[in-house]
Scaffold this motif. Structure first.
Motif, PDB file in Angstrom:
ATOM      1  N   TYR A  25       0.833  -1.210   0.000  1.00 55.20           N
ATOM      2  CA  TYR A  25       0.000   0.000   0.000  1.00 55.20           C
ATOM      3  C   TYR A  25       0.867   1.259   0.000  1.00 55.20           C
ATOM      4  CZ  TYR A  25      -3.527   3.298   1.718  1.00 55.20           C
ATOM      5  OH  TYR A  25      -4.359   4.362   1.877  1.00 55.20           O
ATOM      6  N   LEU A  26       1.894   1.283   0.860  1.00 55.11           N
ATOM      7  CA  LEU A  26       2.784   2.447   0.905  1.00 55.11           C
ATOM      8  C   LEU A  26       3.539   2.621  -0.408  1.00 55.11           C
ATOM      9  CD1 LEU A  26       4.236   2.214   4.502  1.00 55.11           C
ATOM     10  CD2 LEU A  26       2.783   4.009   3.589  1.00 55.11           C
ATOM     11  N   ALA A  27       3.958   1.517  -1.017  1.00 52.66           N
ATOM     12  CA  ALA A  27       4.667   1.613  -2.295  1.00 52.66           C
ATOM     13  C   ALA A  27       3.740   2.100  -3.402  1.00 52.66           C
ATOM     14  CB  ALA A  27       5.267   0.260  -2.669  1.00 52.66           C
ATOM     15  N   GLN A  28       2.494   1.658  -3.391  1.00 56.34           N
ATOM     16  CA  GLN A  28       1.543   2.126  -4.404  1.00 56.34           C
ATOM     17  C   GLN A  28       1.315   3.628  -4.276  1.00 56.34           C
ATOM     18  OE1 GLN A  28      -1.744  -0.458  -3.465  1.00 56.34           O
ATOM     19  NE2 GLN A  28      -1.191  -1.940  -5.051  1.00 56.34           N
ATOM     20  N   TRP A  29       1.140   4.112  -3.039  1.00 57.26           N
ATOM     21  CA  TRP A  29       0.933   5.543  -2.852  1.00 57.26           C
ATOM     22  C   TRP A  29       2.214   6.335  -3.122  1.00 57.26           C
ATOM     23  CZ3 TRP A  29      -3.074   8.447  -3.085  1.00 57.26           C
ATOM     24  CH2 TRP A  29      -4.325   7.901  -2.836  1.00 57.26           C
ATOM     25  N   GLY A  30       3.376   5.755  -2.811  1.00 58.50           N
ATOM     26  CA  GLY A  30       4.638   6.427  -3.109  1.00 58.50           C
ATOM     27  C   GLY A  30       4.849   6.592  -4.593  1.00 58.50           C
ATOM     28  N   THR A  31       4.548   5.546  -5.373  1.00 58.92           N
ATOM     29  CA  THR A  31       4.684   5.663  -6.826  1.00 58.92           C
ATOM     30  C   THR A  31       3.649   6.625  -7.387  1.00 58.92           C
ATOM     31  OG1 THR A  31       3.292   3.717  -7.137  1.00 58.92           O
ATOM     32  CG2 THR A  31       5.668   3.368  -7.132  1.00 58.92           C
ATOM     33  N   VAL A  88       8.688  -6.531  -8.201  1.00 60.78           N
ATOM     34  CA  VAL A  88       7.303  -6.103  -7.965  1.00 60.78           C
ATOM     35  C   VAL A  88       6.592  -5.643  -9.233  1.00 60.78           C
ATOM     36  CG1 VAL A  88       7.837  -5.401  -5.604  1.00 60.78           C
ATOM     37  CG2 VAL A  88       7.955  -3.721  -7.430  1.00 60.78           C
ATOM     38  N   LYS A  89       7.285  -5.582 -10.334  1.00 62.78           N
ATOM     39  CA  LYS A  89       6.746  -4.990 -11.564  1.00 62.78           C
ATOM     40  C   LYS A  89       5.457  -5.663 -12.043  1.00 62.78           C
ATOM     41  CE  LYS A  89       8.365  -3.599 -16.156  1.00 62.78           C
ATOM     42  NZ  LYS A  89       7.066  -3.494 -16.691  1.00 62.78           N
ATOM     43  N   ASP A  90       5.379  -6.994 -11.923  1.00 63.87           N
ATOM     44  CA  ASP A  90       4.242  -7.720 -12.488  1.00 63.87           C
ATOM     45  C   ASP A  90       2.954  -7.581 -11.679  1.00 63.87           C
ATOM     46  OD1 ASP A  90       5.923  -8.618 -14.497  1.00 63.87           O
ATOM     47  OD2 ASP A  90       6.483 -10.426 -13.391  1.00 63.87           O
ATOM     48  N   TRP A  91       3.046  -7.276 -10.390  1.00 65.05           N
ATOM     49  CA  TRP A  91       1.837  -7.302  -9.567  1.00 65.05           C
ATOM     50  C   TRP A  91       1.589  -6.041  -8.745  1.00 65.05           C
ATOM     51  CZ3 TRP A  91       3.574  -6.524  -4.729  1.00 65.05           C
ATOM     52  CH2 TRP A  91       4.843  -6.984  -4.398  1.00 65.05           C
ATOM     53  N   LEU A  92       2.441  -5.024  -8.806  1.00 63.06           N
ATOM     54  CA  LEU A  92       2.285  -3.857  -7.921  1.00 63.06           C
ATOM     55  C   LEU A  92       0.961  -3.134  -8.135  1.00 63.06           C
ATOM     56  CD1 LEU A  92       3.561  -2.060  -5.744  1.00 63.06           C
ATOM     57  CD2 LEU A  92       4.475  -0.657  -7.579  1.00 63.06           C
ATOM     58  N   MET A 119      10.662  -6.681  -0.531  1.00 68.16           N
ATOM     59  CA  MET A 119      10.586  -5.673   0.534  1.00 68.16           C
ATOM     60  C   MET A 119      11.500  -4.492   0.256  1.00 68.16           C
ATOM     61  SD  MET A 119       8.329  -6.371   2.790  1.00 68.16           S
ATOM     62  CE  MET A 119       8.778  -5.463   4.244  1.00 68.16           C
ATOM     63  N   SER A 120      12.709  -4.734  -0.239  1.00 67.81           N
ATOM     64  CA  SER A 120      13.626  -3.627  -0.518  1.00 67.81           C
ATOM     65  C   SER A 120      13.104  -2.769  -1.661  1.00 67.81           C
ATOM     66  CB  SER A 120      15.027  -4.146  -0.822  1.00 67.81           C
ATOM     67  OG  SER A 120      15.026  -4.921  -1.998  1.00 67.81           O
ATOM     68  N   CYS A 121      12.523  -3.400  -2.666  1.00 67.13           N
ATOM     69  CA  CYS A 121      11.957  -2.642  -3.788  1.00 67.13           C
ATOM     70  C   CYS A 121      10.749  -1.820  -3.326  1.00 67.13           C
ATOM     71  CB  CYS A 121      11.568  -3.603  -4.899  1.00 67.13           C
ATOM     72  SG  CYS A 121      11.078  -2.780  -6.406  1.00 67.13           S
ATOM     73  N   LEU A 122       9.881  -2.421  -2.516  1.00 66.99           N
ATOM     74  CA  LEU A 122       8.710  -1.693  -1.998  1.00 66.99           C
ATOM     75  C   LEU A 122       9.141  -0.531  -1.114  1.00 66.99           C
ATOM     76  CD1 LEU A 122       6.350  -4.665  -1.112  1.00 66.99           C
ATOM     77  CD2 LEU A 122       6.127  -3.085  -3.026  1.00 66.99           C
ATOM     78  N   HIS A 123      10.182  -0.740  -0.311  1.00 68.03           N
ATOM     79  CA  HIS A 123      10.678   0.332   0.553  1.00 68.03           C
ATOM     80  C   HIS A 123      11.232   1.485  -0.286  1.00 68.03           C
ATOM     81  CE1 HIS A 123      12.281   2.179   4.160  1.00 68.03           C
ATOM     82  NE2 HIS A 123      13.409   2.363   3.507  1.00 68.03           N
ATOM     83  N   ARG A 124      11.943   1.167  -1.349  1.00 65.86           N
ATOM     84  CA  ARG A 124      12.496   2.215  -2.224  1.00 65.86           C
ATOM     85  C   ARG A 124      11.377   2.983  -2.920  1.00 65.86           C
ATOM     86  NH1 ARG A 124      13.294   1.859  -7.235  1.00 65.86           N
ATOM     87  NH2 ARG A 124      13.372  -0.401  -7.298  1.00 65.86           N
ATOM     88  N   ALA A 126       8.362   3.410  -1.808  1.00 63.77           N
ATOM     89  CA  ALA A 126       7.593   4.163  -0.809  1.00 63.77           C
ATOM     90  C   ALA A 126       8.414   5.261  -0.152  1.00 63.77           C
ATOM     91  CB  ALA A 126       7.059   3.216   0.257  1.00 63.77           C
ATOM     92  N   SER A 127       9.658   5.428  -0.560  1.00 70.02           N
ATOM     93  CA  SER A 127      10.549   6.364   0.134  1.00 70.02           C
ATOM     94  C   SER A 127      10.050   7.803   0.116  1.00 70.02           C
ATOM     95  CB  SER A 127      11.959   6.291  -0.457  1.00 70.02           C
ATOM     96  OG  SER A 127      11.935   6.701  -1.814  1.00 70.02           O
ATOM     97  N   GLN A 128       9.217   8.171  -0.865  1.00 72.18           N
ATOM     98  CA  GLN A 128       8.669   9.531  -0.903  1.00 72.18           C
ATOM     99  C   GLN A 128       7.764   9.804   0.296  1.00 72.18           C
ATOM    100  OE1 GLN A 128       9.166  12.026  -3.253  1.00 72.18           O
ATOM    101  NE2 GLN A 128      10.781  10.712  -4.036  1.00 72.18           N
ATOM    102  N   LEU A 129       7.137   8.766   0.805  1.00 71.19           N
ATOM    103  CA  LEU A 129       6.190   8.941   1.912  1.00 71.19           C
ATOM    104  C   LEU A 129       6.794   8.643   3.277  1.00 71.19           C
ATOM    105  CD1 LEU A 129       3.075   7.198   0.362  1.00 71.19           C
ATOM    106  CD2 LEU A 129       3.689   9.593   0.267  1.00 71.19           C
TER     107      LEU A 129
END
Length: 189
Positions: A25-31, A88-92, A119-124, A126-129
């Motif tokens: 969720y955080l990665a989706q909103w960050g992107t 995460v590219k295929d399912w984000l 997890m590392s990709c999602l954290h990167r 989501a880093s904007q948030l």
């Protein structure tokens, strides 16, 4: 989820709870944050409004006639990198990401287990948030416990409020002046 639209398009009722995995969720909103900043800069999907938006003689737009049958435009999404975001590219951007895989227990999304690459990709992403600040003392001026402690100890937090002491050392009958009853202080309201 069941969706109920008002005939005028004024309100929409959604009867459903979007179960999510918090890092996803955080990665989706960050992107989305990054994508909307780029969209604001480039203005491909949205145009600036001209004011006034309607003339007095112009009839109101009917939702059923003009908007209901129009197919929605392509979603605003961040283009993910083939190498960096491969985990995460295929399912984000799926509606229910990772559902039916070994990473999620089921449709309840109560338990999940992602690998380190994901997890590392999602954290990167989501880093904007996410905040860079890890020092809890940074927020001392907004920490209620710090205020209570300062008031109990008759101390003042630097840059914070000054409290009237809870317990005075002297007899109140003997004290005729202090900084809280000073006649030279002007209160402007």
């Amino acid at each position: 989820a069941k969706v109920l639209y008002h005939i005028t398009g004024a309100i929409t009722f959604v009867n459903g709870i979007p179960w999510v995995v918090e890092p996803i969720y955080l990665a989706q909103w960050g992107t989305m944050w990054i994508a909307m900043r780029c969209e604001k800069r480039d203005r491909r999907h949205f145009r600036r409004m001209r004011f006034p938006p309607f003339d007095d003689e112009e009839p109101p737009i009917d939702y059923g006639d003009n908007i209901l049958d129009v197919d929605p435009l392509e979603a605003v999404q961040l283009e993910l990198d083939e190498e960096e975001d491969a985990a995460v590219k295929d399912w984000l951007y799926d509606g229910k990401p990772l559902l039916g895989t070994k990473h999620i227990n089921g449709s309840s999304y109560r338990k999940w287990r992602l690998n380190l690459d994901q997890m590392s990709c999602l954290h990167r992403l989501a880093s904007q948030l996410l905040s860079d600040l890890t020092d809890k003392n940074y927020f001392h001026l907004f920490d209620l416990k710090s205020f209570f402690t300062a008031k109990a100890l008759n101390m003042a937090i630097p840059g914070g409020p000054k409290f009237e002491p809870l317990y005075r050392d002297v007899d109140p009958a003997e004290e005729d002046w202090n900084e809280f009853n000073d006649i030279n202080k002007i209160i402007i309201r």
